[in-house]
Write a protein that holds these residues in place. Sequence first.
Motif, PDB file in Angstrom:
ATOM      1  N   ILE A  64       0.840  -1.202   0.000  1.00 33.87           N
ATOM      2  CA  ILE A  64       0.000   0.000   0.000  1.00 33.87           C
ATOM      3  C   ILE A  64       0.876   1.253   0.000  1.00 33.87           C
ATOM      4  CG2 ILE A  64      -1.714   1.321   1.310  1.00 33.87           C
ATOM      5  CD1 ILE A  64      -2.797  -1.386   2.327  1.00 33.87           C
ATOM      6  N   CYS A  65       1.947   1.228   0.803  1.00 33.77           N
ATOM      7  CA  CYS A  65       2.867   2.373   0.837  1.00 33.77           C
ATOM      8  C   CYS A  65       3.566   2.561  -0.507  1.00 33.77           C
ATOM      9  CB  CYS A  65       3.896   2.177   1.945  1.00 33.77           C
ATOM     10  SG  CYS A  65       3.212   2.177   3.612  1.00 33.77           S
ATOM     11  N   PHE A  66       3.980   1.473  -1.132  1.00 30.74           N
ATOM     12  CA  PHE A  66       4.620   1.565  -2.446  1.00 30.74           C
ATOM     13  C   PHE A  66       3.649   2.152  -3.473  1.00 30.74           C
ATOM     14  CE2 PHE A  66       7.745  -2.198  -1.639  1.00 30.74           C
ATOM     15  CZ  PHE A  66       8.560  -1.359  -0.908  1.00 30.74           C
ATOM     16  N   GLU A  67       2.395   1.716  -3.403  1.00 28.25           N
ATOM     17  CA  GLU A  67       1.388   2.234  -4.334  1.00 28.25           C
ATOM     18  C   GLU A  67       1.215   3.738  -4.156  1.00 28.25           C
ATOM     19  OE1 GLU A  67      -3.318   1.542  -5.600  1.00 28.25           O
ATOM     20  OE2 GLU A  67      -2.362   0.233  -4.112  1.00 28.25           O
ATOM     21  N   ALA A  68       1.330   4.195  -2.899  1.00 27.59           N
ATOM     22  CA  ALA A  68       1.202   5.624  -2.614  1.00 27.59           C
ATOM     23  C   ALA A  68       2.485   6.388  -2.925  1.00 27.59           C
ATOM     24  CB  ALA A  68       0.814   5.825  -1.149  1.00 27.59           C
ATOM     25  N   VAL A  86      10.023  -7.547  -2.293  1.00 27.03           N
ATOM     26  CA  VAL A  86      10.218  -6.159  -1.855  1.00 27.03           C
ATOM     27  C   VAL A  86      11.417  -5.550  -2.581  1.00 27.03           C
ATOM     28  CG1 VAL A  86      10.840  -4.692   0.103  1.00 27.03           C
ATOM     29  CG2 VAL A  86       9.109  -6.480   0.379  1.00 27.03           C
ATOM     30  N   LYS A  87      12.510  -6.297  -2.686  1.00 31.42           N
ATOM     31  CA  LYS A  87      13.695  -5.774  -3.364  1.00 31.42           C
ATOM     32  C   LYS A  87      13.413  -5.495  -4.842  1.00 31.42           C
ATOM     33  CE  LYS A  87      17.443  -7.466  -0.441  1.00 31.42           C
ATOM     34  NZ  LYS A  87      18.669  -8.295  -0.353  1.00 31.42           N
ATOM     35  N   SER A  88      12.549  -6.292  -5.460  1.00 34.83           N
ATOM     36  CA  SER A  88      12.233  -6.053  -6.875  1.00 34.83           C
ATOM     37  C   SER A  88      11.494  -4.733  -7.046  1.00 34.83           C
ATOM     38  CB  SER A  88      11.408  -7.208  -7.437  1.00 34.83           C
ATOM     39  OG  SER A  88      10.108  -7.241  -6.883  1.00 34.83           O
ATOM     40  N   TYR A  89      10.626  -4.382  -6.095  1.00 37.63           N
ATOM     41  CA  TYR A  89       9.970  -3.070  -6.145  1.00 37.63           C
ATOM     42  C   TYR A  89      10.991  -1.952  -5.981  1.00 37.63           C
ATOM     43  CZ  TYR A  89       5.151  -4.815  -6.060  1.00 37.63           C
ATOM     44  OH  TYR A  89       3.959  -5.405  -6.387  1.00 37.63           O
ATOM     45  N   GLU A  91      14.028  -1.945  -6.905  1.00 36.69           N
ATOM     46  CA  GLU A  91      14.784  -1.791  -8.157  1.00 36.69           C
ATOM     47  C   GLU A  91      14.033  -0.947  -9.173  1.00 36.69           C
ATOM     48  OE1 GLU A  91      15.481  -5.791  -9.316  1.00 36.69           O
ATOM     49  OE2 GLU A  91      17.015  -6.145  -7.777  1.00 36.69           O
ATOM     50  N   ASN A  92      12.745  -0.739  -8.911  1.00 32.72           N
ATOM     51  CA  ASN A  92      11.909   0.059  -9.810  1.00 32.72           C
ATOM     52  C   ASN A  92      11.513   1.400  -9.194  1.00 32.72           C
ATOM     53  OD1 ASN A  92      11.508  -1.737 -12.185  1.00 32.72           O
ATOM     54  ND2 ASN A  92      10.711  -3.111 -10.625  1.00 32.72           N
ATOM     55  N   GLY A  93      12.395   1.921  -8.343  1.00 31.60           N
ATOM     56  CA  GLY A  93      12.218   3.280  -7.856  1.00 31.60           C
ATOM     57  C   GLY A  93      11.599   3.452  -6.485  1.00 31.60           C
ATOM     58  N   LYS A  94      11.143   2.366  -5.857  1.00 32.31           N
ATOM     59  CA  LYS A  94      10.566   2.493  -4.521  1.00 32.31           C
ATOM     60  C   LYS A  94      11.686   2.602  -3.491  1.00 32.31           C
ATOM     61  CE  LYS A  94       6.566   2.055  -6.407  1.00 32.31           C
ATOM     62  NZ  LYS A  94       5.770   3.283  -6.690  1.00 32.31           N
ATOM     63  N   ALA A  95      11.340   3.142  -2.321  1.00 36.09           N
ATOM     64  CA  ALA A  95      12.332   3.350  -1.267  1.00 36.09           C
ATOM     65  C   ALA A  95      11.918   2.574  -0.022  1.00 36.09           C
ATOM     66  CB  ALA A  95      12.453   4.841  -0.929  1.00 36.09           C
ATOM     67  N   PHE A  96      12.811   1.712   0.435  1.00 41.30           N
ATOM     68  CA  PHE A  96      12.498   0.847   1.577  1.00 41.30           C
ATOM     69  C   PHE A  96      13.743   0.715   2.440  1.00 41.30           C
ATOM     70  CE2 PHE A  96      11.929  -3.252   3.716  1.00 41.30           C
ATOM     71  CZ  PHE A  96      10.603  -3.208   4.095  1.00 41.30           C
ATOM     72  N   PHE A  97      13.567   0.960   3.723  1.00 38.66           N
ATOM     73  CA  PHE A  97      14.667   0.847   4.689  1.00 38.66           C
ATOM     74  C   PHE A  97      14.293  -0.252   5.671  1.00 38.66           C
ATOM     75  CE2 PHE A  97      18.246   3.189   6.784  1.00 38.66           C
ATOM     76  CZ  PHE A  97      18.316   2.456   7.939  1.00 38.66           C
ATOM     77  N   TYR A  98      15.124  -1.296   5.729  1.00 37.93           N
ATOM     78  CA  TYR A  98      14.836  -2.402   6.642  1.00 37.93           C
ATOM     79  C   TYR A  98      16.005  -2.636   7.581  1.00 37.93           C
ATOM     80  CZ  TYR A  98      14.224  -7.032   8.566  1.00 37.93           C
ATOM     81  OH  TYR A  98      14.116  -8.082   9.445  1.00 37.93           O
ATOM     82  N   GLY A 224      14.051  11.625  -0.604  1.00 41.93           N
ATOM     83  CA  GLY A 224      14.912  11.716  -1.776  1.00 41.93           C
ATOM     84  C   GLY A 224      15.672  10.451  -2.107  1.00 41.93           C
ATOM     85  N   LYS A 225      15.540   9.405  -1.264  1.00 39.45           N
ATOM     86  CA  LYS A 225      16.261   8.161  -1.505  1.00 39.45           C
ATOM     87  C   LYS A 225      15.382   7.187  -2.290  1.00 39.45           C
ATOM     88  CE  LYS A 225      19.843   9.116   1.279  1.00 39.45           C
ATOM     89  NZ  LYS A 225      19.371  10.335   1.945  1.00 39.45           N
ATOM     90  N   SER A 226      16.028   6.212  -2.918  1.00 40.51           N
ATOM     91  CA  SER A 226      15.335   5.090  -3.535  1.00 40.51           C
ATOM     92  C   SER A 226      16.182   3.854  -3.345  1.00 40.51           C
ATOM     93  CB  SER A 226      15.075   5.333  -5.019  1.00 40.51           C
ATOM     94  OG  SER A 226      16.291   5.437  -5.724  1.00 40.51           O
ATOM     95  N   GLY A 227      15.568   2.686  -3.506  1.00 36.00           N
ATOM     96  CA  GLY A 227      16.288   1.438  -3.358  1.00 36.00           C
ATOM     97  C   GLY A 227      16.063   0.789  -2.009  1.00 36.00           C
ATOM     98  N   PHE A 228      16.752  -0.322  -1.809  1.00 33.31           N
ATOM     99  CA  PHE A 228      16.659  -1.093  -0.572  1.00 33.31           C
ATOM    100  C   PHE A 228      17.825  -0.697   0.321  1.00 33.31           C
ATOM    101  CE2 PHE A 228      17.213  -4.731   2.200  1.00 33.31           C
ATOM    102  CZ  PHE A 228      15.909  -5.101   2.508  1.00 33.31           C
ATOM    103  N   LEU A 229      17.525  -0.079   1.443  1.00 35.16           N
ATOM    104  CA  LEU A 229      18.537   0.521   2.303  1.00 35.16           C
ATOM    105  C   LEU A 229      18.506  -0.090   3.709  1.00 35.16           C
ATOM    106  CD1 LEU A 229      17.714   4.169   1.197  1.00 35.16           C
ATOM    107  CD2 LEU A 229      19.703   2.821   0.455  1.00 35.16           C
TER     108      LEU A 229
END
Length: 237
Positions: A64-68, A86-89, A91-98, A224-229
């Motif tokens: 839901i957050c990625f969609e938003a 999650v990592k595939s999303y 790679e397509n511009g979403k930003a996720f910090f785990y 301002g970030k993107s990717g899996f961080l």
Amino acid sequence: MKIALIGYGRMGKEIEGIARDRGHDIALIIDQNNQADLTVDNLKNVDVVIEFTNPDSAFRNYMICFEAGVPVVSGTTGWLDQLGEVKSYCENGKAFFYASNFSLGVNLFFELNKKLALLMSGFDQYNVDMEEIHHIHKLDSPSGTALTLAEGVLENHPVKNSWVEGLSTKDSEMSIVAKRHGAVPGTHSITWHSEVDEIQIQHQAYSRKGFALGAVLAAEFMPGKSGFLGMKDLLKL
């Protein structure tokens, strides 16, 4: 920043207090009583989401957050079977910090653990095992922190290639004993032992404040970030 909190248990409340003290606005709070309010429309004016829930709902929350189009900071553990998606999303511009653990001390402990495992790899008379202790409300076992520590050993030791919960008699397996007691925030001990001595490193959390501060620092890092961080990116380890 405008922050949305998904999950309003002990950690969520601790995060809220620290975020407000640091001048942030808590624009949306989602807990088990208003899950229907987690919508794309309600996330439109949010700068970042901090998510601490449970393994069953985490992946749906991320989607839901990625969609938003909102960056996500998550400390939920136990969902890593869906990590690849999650990592595939990302790679397509979403930003996720785990992070399995947002504590500064724990992340330094992760690095110490890897270095010690590499050092001990040349001494086959030592075996290694782990004990982790958490509060009785901890849902996953072993903890995400314990799994990260186990990975740090497996990556740097020539004999150990897997972990098992409980005691193991196989040289190739690393034992993780997980205990649940009272209100313990989190204690992780790694012991290298031989017939004549042992070496132990341990991290013990005194409260949830260290975890909560780390989560807020991660949220401040995300615009301002993107990717899996992760914490290595935040702390430049």
